[in-house]
Design a protein around this motif. Structure first.
Motif, PDB file in Angstrom:
ATOM      1  N   SER A 150       0.823  -1.208   0.000  1.00 53.16           N
ATOM      2  CA  SER A 150       0.000   0.000   0.000  1.00 53.16           C
ATOM      3  C   SER A 150       0.856   1.256   0.000  1.00 53.16           C
ATOM      4  O   SER A 150       1.962   1.276   0.535  1.00 53.16           O
ATOM      5  CB  SER A 150      -0.917   0.020   1.241  1.00 53.16           C
ATOM      6  N   ASN A 151       0.312   2.285  -0.616  1.00 51.71           N
ATOM      7  CA  ASN A 151       0.924   3.612  -0.566  1.00 51.71           C
ATOM      8  C   ASN A 151      -0.181   4.630  -0.825  1.00 51.71           C
ATOM      9  O   ASN A 151      -0.821   4.594  -1.883  1.00 51.71           O
ATOM     10  CB  ASN A 151       2.022   3.764  -1.633  1.00 51.71           C
ATOM     11  N   VAL A 152      -0.454   5.483   0.152  1.00 47.22           N
ATOM     12  CA  VAL A 152      -1.467   6.525  -0.003  1.00 47.22           C
ATOM     13  C   VAL A 152      -0.841   7.859   0.379  1.00 47.22           C
ATOM     14  O   VAL A 152      -0.260   8.011   1.447  1.00 47.22           O
ATOM     15  CB  VAL A 152      -2.714   6.243   0.863  1.00 47.22           C
ATOM     16  N   TYR A 153      -0.968   8.813  -0.511  1.00 44.81           N
ATOM     17  CA  TYR A 153      -0.385  10.146  -0.385  1.00 44.81           C
ATOM     18  C   TYR A 153      -1.315  10.976   0.499  1.00 44.81           C
ATOM     19  O   TYR A 153      -2.357  11.443   0.060  1.00 44.81           O
ATOM     20  CB  TYR A 153      -0.305  10.730  -1.797  1.00 44.81           C
ATOM     21  N   GLY A 154      -0.952  11.138   1.771  1.00 46.06           N
ATOM     22  CA  GLY A 154      -1.859  11.821   2.682  1.00 46.06           C
ATOM     23  C   GLY A 154      -1.252  12.965   3.457  1.00 46.06           C
ATOM     24  O   GLY A 154      -1.899  13.537   4.330  1.00 46.06           O
ATOM     25  N   SER A 155       0.001  13.307   3.166  1.00 43.17           N
ATOM     26  CA  SER A 155       0.678  14.371   3.912  1.00 43.17           C
ATOM     27  C   SER A 155       1.691  15.041   3.005  1.00 43.17           C
ATOM     28  O   SER A 155       2.187  14.435   2.050  1.00 43.17           O
ATOM     29  CB  SER A 155       1.378  13.779   5.143  1.00 43.17           C
ATOM     30  N   GLY A 156       2.015  16.270   3.323  1.00 41.37           N
ATOM     31  CA  GLY A 156       3.007  16.984   2.529  1.00 41.37           C
ATOM     32  C   GLY A 156       4.424  16.873   3.067  1.00 41.37           C
ATOM     33  O   GLY A 156       5.373  17.290   2.404  1.00 41.37           O
ATOM     34  N   TRP A 157       4.575  16.303   4.289  1.00 43.30           N
ATOM     35  CA  TRP A 157       5.911  16.315   4.901  1.00 43.30           C
ATOM     36  C   TRP A 157       6.902  15.488   4.097  1.00 43.30           C
ATOM     37  O   TRP A 157       7.988  15.958   3.749  1.00 43.30           O
ATOM     38  CB  TRP A 157       5.856  15.807   6.343  1.00 43.30           C
ATOM     39  N   LEU A 158       6.570  14.224   3.807  1.00 41.54           N
ATOM     40  CA  LEU A 158       7.499  13.377   3.064  1.00 41.54           C
ATOM     41  C   LEU A 158       7.720  13.915   1.659  1.00 41.54           C
ATOM     42  O   LEU A 158       8.844  13.886   1.141  1.00 41.54           O
ATOM     43  CB  LEU A 158       6.974  11.937   2.999  1.00 41.54           C
ATOM     44  N   THR A 159       6.666  14.419   1.048  1.00 41.63           N
ATOM     45  CA  THR A 159       6.802  15.014  -0.276  1.00 41.63           C
ATOM     46  C   THR A 159       7.829  16.143  -0.250  1.00 41.63           C
ATOM     47  O   THR A 159       8.702  16.242  -1.122  1.00 41.63           O
ATOM     48  CB  THR A 159       5.453  15.552  -0.768  1.00 41.63           C
ATOM     49  N   ALA A 160       7.720  17.000   0.756  1.00 40.24           N
ATOM     50  CA  ALA A 160       8.666  18.110   0.873  1.00 40.24           C
ATOM     51  C   ALA A 160      10.090  17.600   1.089  1.00 40.24           C
ATOM     52  O   ALA A 160      11.053  18.109   0.488  1.00 40.24           O
ATOM     53  CB  ALA A 160       8.249  19.027   2.016  1.00 40.24           C
ATOM     54  N   ALA A 161      10.240  16.579   1.945  1.00 43.73           N
ATOM     55  CA  ALA A 161      11.568  16.039   2.221  1.00 43.73           C
ATOM     56  C   ALA A 161      12.188  15.433   0.962  1.00 43.73           C
ATOM     57  O   ALA A 161      13.383  15.630   0.673  1.00 43.73           O
ATOM     58  CB  ALA A 161      11.486  14.996   3.335  1.00 43.73           C
TER      59      ALA A 161
END
Length: 571
Positions: A200-211
């Motif tokens: 599974s992988n669900v995009y639910g936050s901006g923190w990891l995206t920003a990192a």
């Protein structure tokens, strides 16, 4: 549980498969999306970017491959209370749904597994839901069970009352195939007789995206360019997939619908040969060589490679690893179309599913074998016998892969950012005898069920549509699968039928809300009244196998990517 020991080369079978990915609520829709060659990536909505700091992150991460209903769940079907459902990681919710449909795909009634030592291995490398909670300061008494990674696997084991190992696997981007490798080892050791492998992988936050954007991993242009000199980083994607795995001999003996055969499944690590975030060609070659050796397979017998290739500068390293594997082999021809080894990547369509990336690649590989065709989308390459790589024409459609007398075989690669690698070798399913089965002169009672009358109408409509298509199996094996390969729920109906046309007509009448006169057999009437019955004595000779039929049409309700209280706290 089996007490025997099995060799590392014991072939395994994928008998069930389901998915929820952008452009695909099931595997058939997923295949149509792959054939279209259309990118499923688009802008990321604001609710998925809580914790994203654009000033620090830079330009990457604002495009992703997202499901339109990743927050939706049929909580009532799984007997999950409203408050608990709201505080469950969407990954948990979607894994319950896809595991149910994977078992349906295998023709295995979930209730038949209660108390059995079935292994559950779930891959995930992100905690976006928990990151979202931390960013907003939201907390509830269900926060722990809703967000701790162990519950991605443990929730499945609990729901079905499974007693085998229940393990959540994180090897970063290779997690999906690493989970499969662990399941394969357990099956071959005789530790259990069946495994559910999910990712599974669900995009639910901006923190990891920003990192990830800040470290330069994500494409600032938001375009996935596998194997391209213009590749500037990967594009995030989401999805949830599940597979049901058995030893091949057990699957054939049980009459399971074998979708593909696993001839090799292996995992390794680069050690210090690569880098902390860089992969190594020699380690990849060593891994692929080991997976091929498990099945006694030569590289030249492969016709396709589903590559990792996320669209970064390291894609070329993967091609070098392939050349390293083949060095000294010098095959006259590969086993793919035109005597070549064809190479593609699902990430060109879905984006990079991170912890679920290997599972998405595996599902594509299974579909390639089932359909005898290779999607000809962006990033499709081929390698000739001299190991030169050629760019092929991108676009919609397929490269036909005709049968040649030898089973079609392909490899699936997945390489983690931390150096953990996994590779699987797949082979097309063996030909099996016709399912047979004799009923007699009376109509065959075909049972369907659902949680309530409205859901029953949707079950009937979905099945009727499927049976009107080119993949419709014969009547006897359809009836046997529905009799013995499904849990029988509270709202029930029986369609007596002598032909598929009669079955479709009866199903459409149920879908329209009309009554269908049931079979007058006393045992069938007992089933309609809610009893459990043994269907075998009703047959002169039951069919020898079950088939893949459409999954349950869940009644999903939007719960939000994060609990509503968290959303309010964020504002």
């Amino acid at each position: 549980m089996s007490t025997g020991r099995f060799a590392e080369s014991e072939p395994l079978a994928i008998v069930g498969m389901s998915c929820r990915v952008p452009g695909g609520d099931d595997v058939d829709e997923f295949w149509e999306t792959l054939l279209s060659g259309r990118s499923m990536m688009g802008p990321v909505p604001e609710e998925r970017l809580v914790g994203y700091n654009a000033e620090v992150a830079g330009a990457g991460g604002l495009t992703a491959g997202l499901m339109p209903d990743a927050d939706a769940f049929d909580a009532e079907f799984f007997d999950v209370g409203g408050r608990m459902a709201a505080w469950m990681d969407p990954q948990q919710r979607l894994l319950l749904e896809t595991s149910w449909r994977a078992l349906e795909s295998a023709g295995i009634a979930p209730a038949s597994l209660r108390g059995r030592e079935v292994g559950v291995f779930v891959a995930s490398s992100t905690s976006d839901f928990r990151d979202h909670m931390i960013s907003t300061g939201a907390l509830d008494r269900y926060s722990a069970t809703g967000s701790v990674a162990a519950y991605l696997s443990n929730r499945i084991s609990h729901h079905y009352d499974l007693r085998g190992p229940s393990i959540t696997v994180d090897t970063a981007c290779s997690s999906g195939l690493s989970a499969l490798s662990l399941a394969a080892s357990g099956l071959r050791a005789g530790d259990f007789d069946m495994a559910i492998v999910g990712a599974s992988n669900v995009y639910g936050s901006g923190w990891l995206t920003a990192a990830l954007a800040h470290m330069g991993a994500l494409s600032p242009t938001g375009v996935c360019r596998p194997f391209s000199p213009d590749a500037d980083g990967y594009v995030r994607g989401e999805g949830v997939l599940c597979f049901v795995i058995k030893r091949l001999d057990d699957a054939l003996d049980s009459g399971d619908p074998v979708l593909a055969v696993i001839r090799g499944a292996a995992a390794n690590h680069d050690g210090r040969a690569g880098g902390l975030v860089k992969t190594d060609a020699h380690s990849q070659a060593r891994l692929m060589r080991r997976a091929l050796a498990q099945g006694g397979i030569e590289p030249s017998s492969l016709g396709y490679l589903e590559a990792h290739a996320p669209g970064t500068k390291l894609d070329e390293v993967e091609l070098n690893g392939l050349r390293e594997l083949l060095r000294g082999a010098e095959p006259a021809r590969f086993a793919g179309p035109d005597g070549r080894l064809w190479i593609g990547t699902v990430k060109a369509v879905l984006g990079h599913l991170e912890g679920a990336a290997g599972a998405a690649s595996l599902a594509k590989g299974v579909l390639v074998l089932l359909n005898g065709a290779i999607p000809a989308g962006v990033g499709i390459l081929s390698m000739d016998s001299g190991f030169d790589v050629h760019d092929e024409q991108a676009g919609a459609g397929v490269v036909s892969w005709p049968a040649s007398g030898s089973p079609r075989r392909l490899g699936v690669s997945s390489f983690g950012i931390g150096g953990s690698n996994a590779h699987v070798v797949l082979e097309e399913a063996p030909a099996v005898a016709a399912p047979g089965g004799t009923w007699g002169s009376r109509p065959i009672p075909v049972p369907i069920s659902a949680t309530d009358p409205e859901a029953l109408r949707r079950v009937a409509a979905r099945l009727a549509e499927f049976l009107d298509g080119p993949s419709a199996p014969e009547l006897a094996v359809t009836a046997w699968t529905l009799q013995t390969g499904r849990d029988h729920l509270a709202s029930r109906a029986v369609v007596p039928a002598r032909t598929l046309a009669e079955l479709r007509d009866g199903l459409r009448r149920i879908a329209a809300g009309d009554d269908v006169a049931p079979d007058d057999d006393v045992r069938v009437r007992r089933w309609l009244d809610g009893e459990h019955i043994d269907w075998s004595p009703l047959w002169n000779r039951p069919p020898g196998r079950r088939v893949r039929l459409p999954g349950y049409p869940f009644r999903r309700t939007s719960l939000g990517i994060a609990p509503r209280r968290a959303a309010r706290a964020a504002r």
